[in-house]
Design a protein around this motif. Structure first.
Motif, mmCIF file in Angstrom:
data_model
loop_
_atom_site.group_PDB
_atom_site.id
_atom_site.type_symbol
_atom_site.label_atom_id
_atom_site.label_comp_id
_atom_site.label_asym_id
_atom_site.label_seq_id
_atom_site.Cartn_x
_atom_site.Cartn_y
_atom_site.Cartn_z
ATOM 1 N N SER A 1 -40.999 87.178 55.621
ATOM 2 C CA SER A 1 -42.158 86.375 55.271
ATOM 3 C C SER A 1 -41.783 85.407 54.164
ATOM 4 O O SER A 1 -40.850 85.658 53.391
ATOM 5 N N ARG A 2 -42.534 84.326 54.100
ATOM 6 C CA ARG A 2 -42.317 83.318 53.054
ATOM 7 C C ARG A 2 -43.685 82.962 52.489
ATOM 8 O O ARG A 2 -44.300 81.985 52.903
ATOM 9 N N PRO A 3 -44.131 83.757 51.549
ATOM 10 C CA PRO A 3 -45.470 83.537 50.987
ATOM 11 C C PRO A 3 -45.551 82.351 50.029
ATOM 12 O O PRO A 3 -46.622 81.778 49.856
ATOM 13 N N GLN A 4 -44.430 82.007 49.424
ATOM 14 C CA GLN A 4 -44.389 80.864 48.506
ATOM 15 C C GLN A 4 -43.161 80.017 48.825
ATOM 16 O O GLN A 4 -42.221 80.489 49.479
ATOM 17 N N ILE B 1 -43.099 77.276 53.924
ATOM 18 C CA ILE B 1 -44.045 78.377 53.720
ATOM 19 C C ILE B 1 -44.652 78.797 55.051
ATOM 20 O O ILE B 1 -45.145 77.951 55.825
ATOM 21 N N GLY B 2 -44.601 80.103 55.313
ATOM 22 C CA GLY B 2 -45.200 80.648 56.522
ATOM 23 C C GLY B 2 -44.435 80.389 57.800
ATOM 24 O O GLY B 2 -44.842 80.824 58.879
#
Lengths: 108, 110
Positions: free
Chosen positions: B67-70, B53-54
């Motif tokens: 992006s990798r929000p979850q 994440i992130g």
């Protein structure tokens, strides 16, 4: 980025013929994977080779990893129209590094 | 079993418009996720990868971002599309047996 060269780029053969596709690099890979991709779809893993000199068979497909782990080949025996597709080799690293692929057309 | 979902399947967007492509994975946790782009009938070029994440790593300078929000969600974005952004975009995750790819998004920028 480690460069993978695939040859030939295009191959058109008739049903029943044999063929070999090559994947070469100047770099050593810990493992190498072969994928087949059909138009409009994602690649599907065929095989992973890990050991230098390794040979794996998947029905009519034979995969070989070079002794120095820098090259690989895919041999198809008695090709069928269902073998038509884009064959991609990929070297393993922090991500997969793909060759440009061999586009195979098998006609009845 | 692990599955990967990618949408939309096709997209036609005008130059200068924004982009958001989504990829989600099911049946696994903390996967390594990847975005690739493929030119017509050719090999795949790595765009971004994420190990958590992130955490995003970019491979090439470009007009895109990720992006990798979850944990199991990976998004590819652009604020303003260029003609050169056209292509076939593939999301993938790395499992024990190899990489599994989504079914791809065909993006045409007009």
């Amino acid at each position: 980025t480690q460069l993978l060269e695939q040859s030939p780029q295009f191959l058109s053969i008739q049903e029943g013929e044999n063929l070999t596709v090559y994947c070469n690099s100047s770099s050593v890979f810990s493992s190498l994977q072969w994928y087949r991709q059909e138009p409009g779809e994602g690649p599907v893993l065929l095989v992973t080779v890990v050991t230098g000199g390794e040979v794996k068979k998947l029905k009519r497909l034979t995969f070989q990893f070079g002794d120095a782990r820098k090259d690989s080949s895919l041999h198809i025996t008695a090709a069928q129209p269902g073998d038509t597709g884009l064959y991609l080799c990929a070297g393993a690293g922090y991500a997969l590094n793909f060759g440009k692929g061999t586009s195979l057309l098998v006609t009845p | 079993s692990q599955t990967i979902h990618q949408w939309p399947a096709t997209l036609v967007q005008p130059v200068g418009s924004p982009l958001s492509l989504e990829c989600t994975v099911e049946g696994t946790s903390n996967p390594n996720l990847y975005w690739y782009r493929q030119a017509a009938g050719r090999g795949l070029q790595l765009l971004f990868y994420s190990v958590g994440i992130g955490q995003i790593s970019s491979e090439v300078p470009q007009n895109l971002s990720a992006s990798r929000p979850q944990d199991r969600q990976f998004i590819l974005s652009s604020k303003k599309l260029l003609l050169s952004d056209s292509g076939f975009y593939l999301c993938a995750w790395k499992g024990l047996g190899g990489y599994t790819f989504g079914s791809g998004t065909r993006l045409t920028v007009v």
